[in-house]
Design an enzyme around this catalytic site. Structure first.
Site, PDB file in Angstrom:
ATOM      1  N   SER A   1      -2.609  -1.611   9.314  1.00  0.00           N
ATOM      2  CA  SER A   1      -3.762  -1.650  10.219  1.00  0.00           C
ATOM      3  C   SER A   1      -4.932  -2.376   9.549  1.00  0.00           C
ATOM      4  O   SER A   1      -5.920  -2.690  10.201  1.00  0.00           O
ATOM      5  CB  SER A   1      -4.185  -0.225  10.606  1.00  0.00           C
ATOM      6  OG  SER A   1      -4.536   0.494   9.442  1.00  0.00           O
TER       7      SER A   1
ATOM      8  N   GLN B   1       0.839  -1.203   0.000  1.00  0.00           N
ATOM      9  CA  GLN B   1       0.000   0.000   0.000  1.00  0.00           C
ATOM     10  C   GLN B   1       0.869   1.246   0.000  1.00  0.00           C
ATOM     11  O   GLN B   1       0.383   2.351  -0.124  1.00  0.00           O
ATOM     12  CB  GLN B   1      -0.832   0.062   1.287  1.00  0.00           C
ATOM     13  CG  GLN B   1      -1.869  -0.988   1.423  1.00  0.00           C
ATOM     14  CD  GLN B   1      -2.503  -0.930   2.801  1.00  0.00           C
ATOM     15  OE1 GLN B   1      -3.514  -0.298   3.005  1.00  0.00           O
ATOM     16  NE2 GLN B   1      -1.893  -1.585   3.743  1.00  0.00           N
TER      17      GLN B   1
ATOM     18  N   CYS C   1      -2.293   8.438 -25.246  1.00  0.00           N
ATOM     19  CA  CYS C   1      -3.737   8.480 -25.542  1.00  0.00           C
ATOM     20  C   CYS C   1      -4.347   9.869 -25.298  1.00  0.00           C
ATOM     21  O   CYS C   1      -5.563  10.018 -25.405  1.00  0.00           O
ATOM     22  CB  CYS C   1      -4.468   7.441 -24.674  1.00  0.00           C
ATOM     23  SG  CYS C   1      -4.615   7.951 -22.954  1.00  0.00           S
TER      24      CYS C   1
ATOM     25  N   ASP D   1       6.005   4.965  -1.029  1.00  0.00           N
ATOM     26  CA  ASP D   1       7.336   5.534  -0.786  1.00  0.00           C
ATOM     27  C   ASP D   1       8.443   4.955  -1.667  1.00  0.00           C
ATOM     28  O   ASP D   1       9.603   5.380  -1.565  1.00  0.00           O
ATOM     29  CB  ASP D   1       7.707   5.378   0.694  1.00  0.00           C
ATOM     30  CG  ASP D   1       7.650   3.922   1.173  1.00  0.00           C
ATOM     31  OD1 ASP D   1       7.838   3.009   0.357  1.00  0.00           O
ATOM     32  OD2 ASP D   1       7.415   3.713   2.385  1.00  0.00           O
TER      33      ASP D   1
ATOM     34  N   HIS E   1      -1.351   1.448  -4.174  1.00  0.00           N
ATOM     35  CA  HIS E   1      -1.740   2.859  -4.084  1.00  0.00           C
ATOM     36  C   HIS E   1      -0.779   3.769  -4.837  1.00  0.00           C
ATOM     37  O   HIS E   1      -0.720   4.964  -4.576  1.00  0.00           O
ATOM     38  CB  HIS E   1      -1.827   3.296  -2.615  1.00  0.00           C
ATOM     39  CG  HIS E   1      -2.976   2.660  -1.889  1.00  0.00           C
ATOM     40  ND1 HIS E   1      -3.031   2.547  -0.522  1.00  0.00           N
ATOM     41  CD2 HIS E   1      -4.121   2.112  -2.345  1.00  0.00           C
ATOM     42  CE1 HIS E   1      -4.161   1.936  -0.171  1.00  0.00           C
ATOM     43  NE2 HIS E   1      -4.836   1.659  -1.256  1.00  0.00           N
TER      44      HIS E   1
ATOM     45  N   ASN F   1       2.967  -7.340  12.998  1.00  0.00           N
ATOM     46  CA  ASN F   1       2.495  -5.966  13.227  1.00  0.00           C
ATOM     47  C   ASN F   1       2.737  -5.563  14.679  1.00  0.00           C
ATOM     48  O   ASN F   1       2.746  -6.402  15.579  1.00  0.00           O
ATOM     49  CB  ASN F   1       0.995  -5.872  12.906  1.00  0.00           C
ATOM     50  CG  ASN F   1       0.585  -4.476  12.451  1.00  0.00           C
ATOM     51  OD1 ASN F   1       1.016  -4.027  11.389  1.00  0.00           O
ATOM     52  ND2 ASN F   1      -0.199  -3.774  13.236  1.00  0.00           N
ATOM     53  N   ALA F   2       2.883  -4.247  14.880  1.00  0.00           N
ATOM     54  CA  ALA F   2       3.144  -3.744  16.229  1.00  0.00           C
ATOM     55  C   ALA F   2       1.962  -3.956  17.162  1.00  0.00           C
ATOM     56  O   ALA F   2       2.129  -4.019  18.383  1.00  0.00           O
ATOM     57  CB  ALA F   2       3.497  -2.259  16.153  1.00  0.00           C
ATOM     58  N   GLU F   3       0.772  -4.054  16.580  1.00  0.00           N
ATOM     59  CA  GLU F   3      -0.427  -4.192  17.419  1.00  0.00           C
ATOM     60  C   GLU F   3      -1.439  -5.066  16.688  1.00  0.00           C
ATOM     61  O   GLU F   3      -1.387  -5.172  15.455  1.00  0.00           O
ATOM     62  CB  GLU F   3      -1.036  -2.813  17.714  1.00  0.00           C
ATOM     63  CG  GLU F   3      -1.358  -2.054  16.437  1.00  0.00           C
ATOM     64  CD  GLU F   3      -1.760  -0.602  16.645  1.00  0.00           C
ATOM     65  OE1 GLU F   3      -2.018  -0.208  17.800  1.00  0.00           O
ATOM     66  OE2 GLU F   3      -1.830   0.122  15.646  1.00  0.00           O
TER      67      GLU F   3
HETATM   68  P1  NAD Z   1      -1.666   2.535   8.918  1.00  0.00           P
HETATM   69  O1  NAD Z   1      -0.975   3.793   9.318  1.00  0.00           O
HETATM   70  O2  NAD Z   1      -3.150   2.549   8.890  1.00  0.00           O
HETATM   71  O3  NAD Z   1      -1.217   1.331   9.894  1.00  0.00           O
HETATM   72  C1  NAD Z   1       0.136   1.013  10.140  1.00  0.00           C
HETATM   73  C2  NAD Z   1       0.186  -0.197  11.066  1.00  0.00           C
HETATM   74  O4  NAD Z   1       1.542  -0.598  11.199  1.00  0.00           O
HETATM   75  C3  NAD Z   1      -0.356   0.094  12.467  1.00  0.00           C
HETATM   76  O5  NAD Z   1      -1.137  -1.000  12.894  1.00  0.00           O
HETATM   77  C4  NAD Z   1       0.930   0.243  13.310  1.00  0.00           C
HETATM   78  O6  NAD Z   1       0.747  -0.144  14.647  1.00  0.00           O
HETATM   79  C5  NAD Z   1       1.855  -0.714  12.586  1.00  0.00           C
HETATM   80  N1  NAD Z   1       3.285  -0.398  12.708  1.00  0.00           N
HETATM   81  C6  NAD Z   1       3.879   0.820  12.766  1.00  0.00           C
HETATM   82  N2  NAD Z   1       5.216   0.684  12.781  1.00  0.00           N
HETATM   83  C7  NAD Z   1       5.474  -0.655  12.743  1.00  0.00           C
HETATM   84  C8  NAD Z   1       6.655  -1.427  12.731  1.00  0.00           C
HETATM   85  N3  NAD Z   1       7.877  -0.876  12.755  1.00  0.00           N
HETATM   86  N4  NAD Z   1       6.542  -2.775  12.670  1.00  0.00           N
HETATM   87  C9  NAD Z   1       5.314  -3.371  12.643  1.00  0.00           C
HETATM   88  N5  NAD Z   1       4.168  -2.680  12.659  1.00  0.00           N
HETATM   89  C10 NAD Z   1       4.241  -1.336  12.695  1.00  0.00           C
HETATM   90  O7  NAD Z   1      -1.054   2.104   7.531  1.00  0.00           O
HETATM   91  P2  NAD Z   1      -1.714   1.315   6.345  1.00  0.00           P
HETATM   92  O8  NAD Z   1      -2.496   0.168   6.861  1.00  0.00           O
HETATM   93  O9  NAD Z   1      -0.627   1.050   5.356  1.00  0.00           O
HETATM   94  O10 NAD Z   1      -2.757   2.341   5.707  1.00  0.00           O
HETATM   95  C11 NAD Z   1      -2.375   3.694   5.464  1.00  0.00           C
HETATM   96  C12 NAD Z   1      -2.525   4.155   4.027  1.00  0.00           C
HETATM   97  O11 NAD Z   1      -1.787   5.356   3.885  1.00  0.00           O
HETATM   98  C13 NAD Z   1      -1.948   3.192   3.049  1.00  0.00           C
HETATM   99  O12 NAD Z   1      -2.937   2.934   2.147  1.00  0.00           O
HETATM  100  C14 NAD Z   1      -0.779   3.913   2.379  1.00  0.00           C
HETATM  101  O13 NAD Z   1      -1.048   4.113   1.015  1.00  0.00           O
HETATM  102  C15 NAD Z   1      -0.718   5.282   2.975  1.00  0.00           C
HETATM  103  N6  NAD Z   1       0.554   5.568   3.670  1.00  0.00           N
HETATM  104  C16 NAD Z   1       1.739   5.251   3.059  1.00  0.00           C
HETATM  105  C17 NAD Z   1       2.923   5.501   3.706  1.00  0.00           C
HETATM  106  C18 NAD Z   1       4.204   5.103   2.999  1.00  0.00           C
HETATM  107  O14 NAD Z   1       4.223   5.048   1.767  1.00  0.00           O
HETATM  108  N7  NAD Z   1       5.279   4.819   3.739  1.00  0.00           N
HETATM  109  C19 NAD Z   1       2.947   6.080   4.969  1.00  0.00           C
HETATM  110  C20 NAD Z   1       1.709   6.411   5.568  1.00  0.00           C
HETATM  111  C21 NAD Z   1       0.532   6.145   4.900  1.00  0.00           C
END
Ligand code: NAD
Length: 282
Positions: A203, A108, A164, A111, A126, A246-248
């Protein structure tokens, strides 16, 4: 924890088609904040979330205005993504791919860190912050394929697709924007095909991405079972193992979509799983 790492390594080795699903959590250890974790951009600033929901509508209403905003904007809420480097979590997935075990990574994240780490079979659900995409034919372009600064000066925005003539926007998929058909179909095919799904740092609340584990969970296979009387019965059993790192806990954990969760940091746990896979294979 050690037991779960060993279990994950054995499950991965027993699988024929392992895929990884990743989210913002895998990149927090590279210094990019997530959205909904305890220190997430939106956890700390709910107004930024409301603004994000309006972005795609702005593009639909006024593509030129969207480009003007984008070219004059300061770095996104995620910071200077181009200056971040992959971390051991990204690299562990690359190693699993090079071992011939990991068949596809669906992320998702926008980056580009999986790409920079060296992942070959990658679906960026995404989009990718460093690319542009034609909203008509889905052709992707590197940003430097368009002289956006000249277009801004000469009032020629928005850019148009050389293939296009469709309107070109940033490749990142906004809220309310359809997932590009090509990546959507390939991701669904992978979810349907895999027998092991490793879900890392998400998440799992953003749809339709969060449907992928649910699709995989529906798959069953028939297993022969001998009854006490010696007769044979065919039973339907789940055809996929789903592991979260996952962290949680997430809704996938509480709804029983995942088989188990290894709770902690992807940058620590994924390299340990891969090291155990290597040990068991040798
Ligand atoms: P989210 O922010 O909704 O959830 C992130 C999850 O990862 C949380 O449950 C958190 O507790 C967990 N987490 C954080 N650090 C961690 C680690 N080091 N190890 C394990 N778990 C960890 O992110 P999502 O579910 O990807 O949804 C957010 C949306 O926003 C995505 O669709 C994405 O496109 C976008 N997004 C992208 C980036 C990026 O490209 N790096 C950053 C933020 C959001």
């Amino acid at each position: 924890m050690e037991d779960l790492i060993d279990r994950a390594a054995r499950d991965i080795l027993a699988s024929e088609h392992t895929i990884a699903l990743t989210g913002a959590g895998i990149s927090t250890e590279s210094g990019i904040p997530d959205f909904r974790g305890p220190q997430g951009v939106w956890t700390r600033n709910p107004e930024a979330e409301r603004r994000a929901y309006r972005g795609y509508q702005r593009f639909l209403d006024d593509p030129r205005g969207w480009w003007l905003d984008r070219l004059s904007a300061s770095p996104s809420a995620l910071g200077e993504l181009g200056q971040r480097d992959p971390n051991p979590g990204h690299l562990a997935l690359v190693e699993l791919e090079r071992m011939g075990i990991l068949k596809c990574t669906i992320t998702q994240n926008v980056d580009a860190l999986h790409e920079r780490a060296g992942t070959k079979r990658l679906l960026e659900y995404h989009g990718n912050f460093s690319k542009l995409r034609c909203v008509n034919c889905n052709a992707r372009f590197r940003r430097d394929e368009f002289d956006l600064e000249a277009m801004l000066r000469e009032d020629r925005l928005p850019p148009h697709c050389p293939e296009c003539q469709g309107i070109v926007k940033g490749d990142t998929v906004g809220f309310g924007e359809p997932i590009p058909q090509d990546v959507m179909h390939q991701s669904l095919e992978e979810a349907w095909r895999c027998d092991l799904m490793l879900i890392c740092g998400t998440s799992a609340v953003v749809f339709p991405f969060a449907n992928l584990p649910r699709v995989a969970r529906q798959k069953t296979r028939e297993m022969r079972r001998e009854t006490a009387s010696g007769l044979v019965a065919m039973e339907k059993v789940p055809a996929v193992t789903i592991i979260e790192v996952n962290a949680e806990p997430t809704p996938l954990t509480s709804e029983g979509i995942s088989d188990y969760i290894i709770q902690g940091k992807t940058g620590e746990i994924l390299p340990r799983i891969v090291a155990r896979v290597r040990e068991l294979r040798s």
